[in-house]
Design a protein around this motif. Structure first.
Motif, short mmCIF file in Angstrom:
data_model
loop_
_atom_site.label_atom_id
_atom_site.label_comp_id
_atom_site.label_asym_id
_atom_site.label_seq_id
_atom_site.Cartn_x
_atom_site.Cartn_y
_atom_site.Cartn_z
N LEU A 116 0.83 -1.21 0.00
CA LEU A 116 0.00 0.00 0.00
C LEU A 116 0.86 1.25 0.00
O LEU A 116 0.51 2.26 -0.62
CB LEU A 116 -0.94 -0.02 1.20
CG LEU A 116 -2.05 -1.08 1.12
CD1 LEU A 116 -2.73 -1.27 2.47
CD2 LEU A 116 -3.07 -0.70 0.06
N GLN A 119 1.75 2.04 -3.41
CA GLN A 119 0.63 2.64 -4.14
C GLN A 119 0.44 4.12 -3.79
O GLN A 119 -0.02 4.90 -4.63
CB GLN A 119 -0.66 1.88 -3.82
CG GLN A 119 -0.71 0.46 -4.34
CD GLN A 119 -2.02 -0.23 -3.98
OE1 GLN A 119 -3.07 0.40 -3.92
NE2 GLN A 119 -1.95 -1.53 -3.75
N TYR A 120 0.78 4.46 -2.54
CA TYR A 120 0.55 5.83 -2.06
C TYR A 120 1.86 6.43 -1.55
O TYR A 120 2.01 6.72 -0.36
CB TYR A 120 -0.50 5.83 -0.95
CG TYR A 120 -1.79 5.15 -1.32
CD1 TYR A 120 -2.57 5.62 -2.38
CD2 TYR A 120 -2.23 4.01 -0.64
CE1 TYR A 120 -3.76 5.00 -2.73
CE2 TYR A 120 -3.41 3.38 -0.98
CZ TYR A 120 -4.17 3.88 -2.02
OH TYR A 120 -5.35 3.25 -2.37
N VAL A 172 -7.07 2.88 5.19
CA VAL A 172 -7.34 1.76 4.29
C VAL A 172 -8.30 0.79 4.99
O VAL A 172 -8.07 0.40 6.13
CB VAL A 172 -6.04 1.05 3.86
CG1 VAL A 172 -5.26 1.93 2.90
CG2 VAL A 172 -5.15 0.70 5.05
N GLU A 176 -9.43 -3.13 0.79
CA GLU A 176 -8.13 -2.72 0.26
C GLU A 176 -7.00 -3.51 0.91
O GLU A 176 -6.02 -3.88 0.26
CB GLU A 176 -7.94 -1.22 0.45
CG GLU A 176 -6.83 -0.64 -0.38
CD GLU A 176 -6.87 0.87 -0.45
OE1 GLU A 176 -6.08 1.42 -1.22
OE2 GLU A 176 -7.68 1.50 0.27
N GLN A 179 -7.01 -6.96 -0.62
CA GLN A 179 -6.48 -6.91 -1.97
C GLN A 179 -4.95 -6.85 -1.96
O GLN A 179 -4.29 -7.34 -2.88
CB GLN A 179 -7.05 -5.70 -2.70
CG GLN A 179 -6.73 -5.67 -4.19
CD GLN A 179 -7.44 -4.54 -4.91
OE1 GLN A 179 -8.03 -3.67 -4.30
NE2 GLN A 179 -7.38 -4.54 -6.23
N ALA A 180 -4.40 -6.26 -0.89
CA ALA A 180 -2.95 -6.18 -0.75
C ALA A 180 -2.35 -7.45 -0.14
O ALA A 180 -1.14 -7.52 0.08
CB ALA A 180 -2.57 -4.97 0.12
#
Length: 214
Positions: A116, A119-120, A172, A176, A179-180
């Protein structure tokens, strides 16, 4: 991001007043709660720092584990003080953080948080919000938060959730996290503040060598 780019921080300087004894030292399946957390976070990081506060001497003598313990610069100011002290000595920008009372956390949780963070990358903090509950002491923190965090400590602005809002924390949720690659985040994020909660966790782990998350 490679393991070498990550530091693990365990916040273990609290008084455990509701438990009546040091939570990190309670035994589960033959190991301390602290040891369970260390084993979960260790594969995801290159270094582990224990923000031990006044408990430094206790942790440094624990069994075969060698903990790199530090004390707070702002004693008595709660988990933000422990986070500040650990981030201050961290040599990596990104840091995985766990409280010392979450023995059901698995390596999948920390690996998922790292995904994550990729991603961010501009986020200062990434924190789970599962079943409408925010878990600020099990998340990702970037060292860029240090100056503002120190100002909060200086001026006694110690409410963690308010501070998260100020730094623009990214929350999150369950989908999410899953999904990670985080398995059953609602279970992994169980913490234990009372003897009853500890017994609940102990019963989940007692008598089984298999993961309760399988």
């Amino acid at each position: 991001m490679e393991v070498s780019q990550w530091t693990g921080i365990i916040l273990a300087g609290g008084q455990s007043s509701r438990m009546g004894t040091n939570k990190a030292l309670l035994e589960l399946n033959g190991s301390s709660v602290m040891t369970h957390i260390v084993k979960a976070i260790r594969p995801a990081v290159s270094r582990i720092i224990v923000a031990a506060g006044p408990n430094e001497a206790i942790y440094s003598l624990m069994g075969d584990e060698r903990f790199e313990c530090i004390q707070d610069d702002y004693a008595g100011k709660g988990p933000l003080a422990g986070l500040h002290a650990a981030l201050k000595v961290s040599s990596t920008d990104w840091n995985l953080v766990s409280a010392c009372d979450m023995p059901l956390l698995q390596t999948s949780f920390f690996d998922g948080l790292k995904k994550l963070a990729e991603q961010y990358p501009t986020s200062s903090a990434i924190v789970p919000c599962v079943e409408d509950r925010i878990h600020p002491l099990a998340g990702v923190y970037h060292r860029r938060i240090l100056p503002g965090l120190e100002q909060c400590l200086i001026h006694d602005r110690l409410r963690v959730t308010r501070w998260l809002e100020q730094i623009g924390c990214r929350y999150v949720e369950t989908a999410e996290l899953e999904q990670a690659g985080v398995l059953r985040p609602e279970l992994q994020l169980s913490n234990m503040n009372t003897p009853e909660e500890f017994e609940h966790v102990r019963l989940r782990l007692h008598g089984s060598d298999s993961s309760p998350l399988a």
